[in-house]
Scaffold this motif. Structure first.
Motif, PDB file in Angstrom:
ATOM      1  N   ALA A 318      49.777  49.648  49.201  1.00  0.00           N
ATOM      2  CA  ALA A 318      48.389  48.705  49.515  1.00  0.00           C
ATOM      3  C   ALA A 318      47.271  49.030  48.717  1.00  0.00           C
ATOM      4  CB  ALA A 318      48.094  49.118  51.073  1.00  0.00           C
ATOM      5  N   TYR A 319      46.641  48.292  47.956  1.00  0.00           N
ATOM      6  CA  TYR A 319      45.292  48.475  47.463  1.00  0.00           C
ATOM      7  C   TYR A 319      44.130  48.273  48.503  1.00  0.00           C
ATOM      8  CZ  TYR A 319      48.115  49.127  43.173  1.00  0.00           C
ATOM      9  OH  TYR A 319      48.870  49.892  42.249  1.00  0.00           O
ATOM     10  N   PHE A 320      43.132  49.307  48.293  1.00  0.00           N
ATOM     11  CA  PHE A 320      41.968  49.212  49.145  1.00  0.00           C
ATOM     12  C   PHE A 320      40.702  48.875  48.343  1.00  0.00           C
ATOM     13  CE2 PHE A 320      44.532  51.637  52.356  1.00  0.00           C
ATOM     14  CZ  PHE A 320      45.397  50.706  52.711  1.00  0.00           C
ATOM     15  N   GLY A 321      39.664  48.030  48.692  1.00  0.00           N
ATOM     16  CA  GLY A 321      38.477  48.196  47.839  1.00  0.00           C
ATOM     17  C   GLY A 321      37.516  47.096  48.418  1.00  0.00           C
ATOM     18  N   TYR A 322      36.964  46.464  47.554  1.00  0.00           N
ATOM     19  CA  TYR A 322      35.993  45.369  47.925  1.00  0.00           C
ATOM     20  C   TYR A 322      36.024  44.257  46.838  1.00  0.00           C
ATOM     21  CZ  TYR A 322      33.870  49.145  50.529  1.00  0.00           C
ATOM     22  OH  TYR A 322      33.453  50.129  51.462  1.00  0.00           O
ATOM     23  N   PRO A 323      35.913  42.962  47.505  1.00  0.00           N
ATOM     24  CA  PRO A 323      36.301  41.734  46.677  1.00  0.00           C
ATOM     25  C   PRO A 323      34.945  41.595  45.953  1.00  0.00           C
ATOM     26  CG  PRO A 323      35.530  41.193  48.936  1.00  0.00           C
ATOM     27  CD  PRO A 323      35.790  42.717  49.051  1.00  0.00           C
ATOM     28  N   ALA A 324      35.172  41.061  44.656  1.00  0.00           N
ATOM     29  CA  ALA A 324      33.922  40.678  43.761  1.00  0.00           C
ATOM     30  C   ALA A 324      32.904  39.870  44.698  1.00  0.00           C
ATOM     31  CB  ALA A 324      34.470  39.719  42.670  1.00  0.00           C
ATOM     32  N   PRO A 325      31.800  40.284  44.042  1.00  0.00           N
ATOM     33  CA  PRO A 325      30.549  39.374  44.885  1.00  0.00           C
ATOM     34  C   PRO A 325      30.574  37.984  44.849  1.00  0.00           C
ATOM     35  CG  PRO A 325      29.771  41.250  43.542  1.00  0.00           C
ATOM     36  CD  PRO A 325      31.318  41.016  43.247  1.00  0.00           C
ATOM     37  N   GLU A 326      30.008  37.206  45.650  1.00  0.00           N
ATOM     38  CA  GLU A 326      30.025  35.598  45.368  1.00  0.00           C
ATOM     39  C   GLU A 326      29.330  35.316  44.379  1.00  0.00           C
ATOM     40  OE1 GLU A 326      28.473  34.265  49.220  1.00  0.00           O
ATOM     41  OE2 GLU A 326      29.958  35.194  50.390  1.00  0.00           O
ATOM     42  N   ASP A 327      28.241  35.953  43.890  1.00  0.00           N
ATOM     43  CA  ASP A 327      27.567  35.480  42.773  1.00  0.00           C
ATOM     44  C   ASP A 327      28.025  36.098  41.446  1.00  0.00           C
ATOM     45  OD1 ASP A 327      26.628  38.019  43.205  1.00  0.00           O
ATOM     46  OD2 ASP A 327      24.740  37.985  43.051  1.00  0.00           O
ATOM     47  N   ALA A 329      30.455  36.336  38.228  1.00  0.00           N
ATOM     48  CA  ALA A 329      31.089  35.432  37.297  1.00  0.00           C
ATOM     49  C   ALA A 329      32.607  35.081  37.753  1.00  0.00           C
ATOM     50  CB  ALA A 329      31.058  35.862  35.841  1.00  0.00           C
ATOM     51  N   GLU A 330      33.044  33.989  37.570  1.00  0.00           N
ATOM     52  CA  GLU A 330      34.265  33.589  37.828  1.00  0.00           C
ATOM     53  C   GLU A 330      35.383  34.407  37.077  1.00  0.00           C
ATOM     54  OE1 GLU A 330      37.347  29.626  38.049  1.00  0.00           O
ATOM     55  OE2 GLU A 330      35.306  29.395  37.277  1.00  0.00           O
ATOM     56  N   GLY A 331      36.552  34.897  37.756  1.00  0.00           N
ATOM     57  CA  GLY A 331      37.409  35.520  37.192  1.00  0.00           C
ATOM     58  C   GLY A 331      36.994  37.173  37.389  1.00  0.00           C
ATOM     59  N   THR A 332      35.878  37.548  37.916  1.00  0.00           N
ATOM     60  CA  THR A 332      35.408  38.907  38.037  1.00  0.00           C
ATOM     61  C   THR A 332      36.506  39.457  38.977  1.00  0.00           C
ATOM     62  OG1 THR A 332      33.191  38.538  37.898  1.00  0.00           O
ATOM     63  CG2 THR A 332      33.626  40.455  38.839  1.00  0.00           C
ATOM     64  N   PRO A 333      37.000  40.743  38.768  1.00  0.00           N
ATOM     65  CA  PRO A 333      38.181  41.315  39.530  1.00  0.00           C
ATOM     66  C   PRO A 333      37.489  42.292  40.503  1.00  0.00           C
ATOM     67  CG  PRO A 333      37.693  42.755  37.442  1.00  0.00           C
ATOM     68  CD  PRO A 333      36.777  41.300  37.314  1.00  0.00           C
TER      69      PRO A 333
END
Length: 672
Positions: A318-327, A329-333
């Motif tokens: 399992a990898y834990f963290g935070y998703p890329a912000p909604e604003d 750029a597309e493809g931001t990990p």
């Protein structure tokens, strides 16, 4: 010295001190204790001149320099280092005089000004400031960052560093540990032990008070009572006083009986022999001060869970963290904080999460609590898993405009909609009674949460968690706003809880009393920490020393003083020889005979102890293999079979550890 003689102090209509007297001597380190609202912060306000006594006599030496942590949030673009340096008011005054002397053109004045500037420590001010900043948990790369770039909690750490930077004869610290994690707290303790002036500290952290204070002043019923010793010594002395008050003592017998039953039950429930020692010591202390604990007007307990799935939770790669912000750029990990975790959480485990601030402890807990989704990997929950989650920011689950009763009614609706109610009472009157168990009685059930203290909000969150009857408790800094009495109540409730606990806390007394094992969250991973809290504190001090050395190299300033340097005087060879010659052969013979008797008496005990160690080692290895198996299989039948065997192993380990403790005590008694 500081003296108060028959002092009267009021805040509005409330009398804080009424003919109170106490003497505080130079160089003493005093813990100021008392219930919330007793007047601790008001006494601080009188000491710093914000409030003035309404009667009596109050004296503090006029020449004393005072330092305290400013409570306002700093707003400046100054670098962290420069902001802390400005806390040194002596250095600041010397620099001002240098500027004025240069402007005047007076050579003599300039010479004296530059000498004073050197004497005030200008040559090593940057290194001193950076040592404080690093000690409080900042990174080397953050030393020159603007103050405004840090979050509120980190800015308050800079306020603390600024207060410690200030040369002082009197240091006032009001809850200095509130914004610190365990790493920074251990460093602060070491720094305060070296502080040469008089210190008064308000704190709800028992181990912190025990470590840094040698006098305790108790505020109760508008009076000040001085006790020689730290907080634990104060508890012992006060418990003795209460025991002498037979009438009050008799009323406490029911509570004391409950305490003693609790102590007897949980002395043998540690899951690691090394952890067991500190836990038994904590329980022994509770038994000793049972009258004092029984006086507390607030106790609670977690209901027995409706079921206990085993394993509770299984994590695989399992990898834990935070998703890329909604604003973004597309493809931001996404941002990964903790990675490649393969572990199982079993029924009855009591896990303490260790690790520096920012390493991912809260991220891990949030993901287990379903507040965050794992970035990748598998997380499998046991059937019937019911999570009770105390967030580090308890306001996350509270609505400031609603009152406690409205919170409970909304909780009933949410749980009912999810089909999770299992025997909880849901009528309004039942909910009022339930709130009353957590000291929300009378008009308080209709009081807006936004007007409540931090401790009252924390109690409400605990109330809501208890009502849900969880089988897995996730607690992220639950004691931040709790006073000492409520912390004791929480510790007892957690020890009696039949389910699983995962705890993040800088309160070492709570960690020692509750946790049987520790996981270290560090460098992007999660690993078992093979040791107890004393081992962890030594690890932290070594890390702090390493960071200080790096700071010195970075500053390239060889004149930086080593604050914790000690001089070890070598013994005089002649005197050492004289002492050696003075030993007579008779005492040597007695010592040899005594050692032989001890060896004979303890030989069978040690033999049994060795057998138990081997058996425990074998069971621990088998448990590790089974836990690894849980993370690699998805077959329901195999998981169930493995869970049953793990439970049997835990039972066997518990019995072996109980015998291990008995044998250890017997050996210590003989060798003593």
């Amino acid at each position: 010295m500081i003296t108060l003689k028959n002092v009267v102090l009021r805040r509005g209509a409330k009398v804080i001190l009424d003919s109170a007297s106490v003497t505080l001597n130079p160089g003493e380190k005093i813990g100021l204790v008392g219930r919330n609202g007793a007047g601790k912060s008001s006494l601080f306000a009188m000491l710093n001149g914000t409030l003035h006594e309404d009667g009596g006599e109050y004296y503090i030496p006029a020449q004393w320099k005072m330092a305290q942590v400013a409570q306002d949030m700093p707003e400046t673009e100054q670098s962290a280092t420069n902001y802390v340096i400005e806390g040194d008011v002596v250095l600041l005054a010397a620099q001002t005089e240098v500027d004025a002397a240069e402007a005047s053109g007076d050579g003599d004045r300039m010479a004296h000004a530059y000498m004073d500037l050197y004497d005030s420590g200008a040559h090593d001010a940057q290194a001193r400031a950076q040592a404080l900043i690093l000690g409080l948990g900042f990174k080397l790369s953050e030393l020159d960052n603007p103050v405004n770039s840090f979050s509120g909690g980190w800015r308050m750490r800079l306020q603390l560093a600024r207060a410690l930077m200030c040369p002082s004869d009197l240091l006032l610290l009001d809850e200095p540990t509130n914004h610190l994690d365990l790493d920074a707290l251990v460093w602060l303790e070491a720094w305060l032990k070296r502080y040469q002036g008089t210190m008064l500290v308000i704190s709800h952290d028992r181990e912190f008070l025990d470590a840094v204070t040698d006098v305790t002043v108790h505020i109760e019923s508008a009076k000040l009572t001085r006790y020689g010793g730290n907080y634990s010594k104060f508890e012992d002395l006060r418990a003795e006083q209460m025991a002498l008050q037979q009438g009050a003592f008799n009323k406490q017998q029911d509570k004391i009986a409950h305490l003693q039953k609790f102590i007897a039950r949980f002395k043998a429930k540690a899951s690691k022999a090394k952890q067991a020692q500190s836990r038994v010591k904590a329980l022994d202390r509770m038994e000793k001060i049972a009258p004092l604990l029984a006086e507390a007007d607030f106790t609670f307990e977690f209901k027995e869970p409706a079921n206990l799935p085993n394993p509770m939770l299984s994590m695989q790669n399992a990898y834990f963290g935070y998703p890329a912000p909604e604003d973004a750029a597309e493809g931001t990990p996404p941002t990964v904080i903790v990675q490649n975790v393969s572990k199982s959480v079993l029924a009855g485990q009591r896990i303490g999460l260790l690790g520096a601030n920012g390493q991912g402890k809260s991220t891990l807990v949030k993901t287990v609590a379903r507040a965050l989704a794992p970035i990748s990997g598998d997380m499998t929950e046991g059937k019937g898993l019911n999570i009770g989650y105390f967030a580090q920011q308890e306001l996350d689950v509270l609505r400031l405009g609603d009152n406690p009763l409205e919170h409970m009614i909304r909780l009933v609706k949410e749980v009912s909609a999810a089909g999770k109610i299992s025997g909880q009472q849901t009528r309004e009157q039942d909910l009022r009674s339930f709130l009353g168990n957590f000291n929300f009685g009378g008009d308080m059930v209709k009081q807006a949460v936004g007007s409540m203290s931090g401790g009252e909000k924390a109690r409400l969150v605990l109330c809501m968690i208890v009502w849900q009857r969880p089988n897995l408790l996730l607690l992220d800094e639950p004691t931040n706003h709790l006073d000492l009495a409520t912390r004791e109540a929480l510790s007892m409730a957690l020890n009696e809880f039949e389910g699983t606990v995962m705890l993040v806390s800088h309160d070492r007394a709570l960690l020692r009393a509750v946790c049987d094992e520790f996981w270290m969250v560090s460098r992007g991973g999660v690993e078992p920490f093979d040791g107890d809290l004393d081992d962890y504190q030594r690890y932290l001090l070594d890390e702090a020393k390493r960071l200080r050395e790096e700071a010195k190299k970075s500053a390239n300033n060889p004149t930086v003083p080593v604050a914790d340097k000690t001089v070890n005087a070598s013994p005089d060879p002649a005197s050492a020889k004289g002492i050696s010659d003075a030993k007579n052969s008779s005492s040597k013979k007695d010592d040899a005979q005594r050692r032989q008797q001890q060896s004979d008496a303890t030989k069978p005990l040690r033999k049994e102890l060795d057998k138990i160690d081997l058996k425990m080692q074998s069971l621990t290895t088998e448990r590790g293999n089974l836990q690894a198996l849980l993370t690699s299989t998805s077959a329901a039948a195999e998981i169930a079979q493995t869970g049953k065997r793990l439970k049997a192993i835990e039972n066997d380990l518990g019995q072996l550890e109980e015998r291990w403790l008995e044998l250890t005590d017997q050996i210590e008694t003989v060798t003593a």
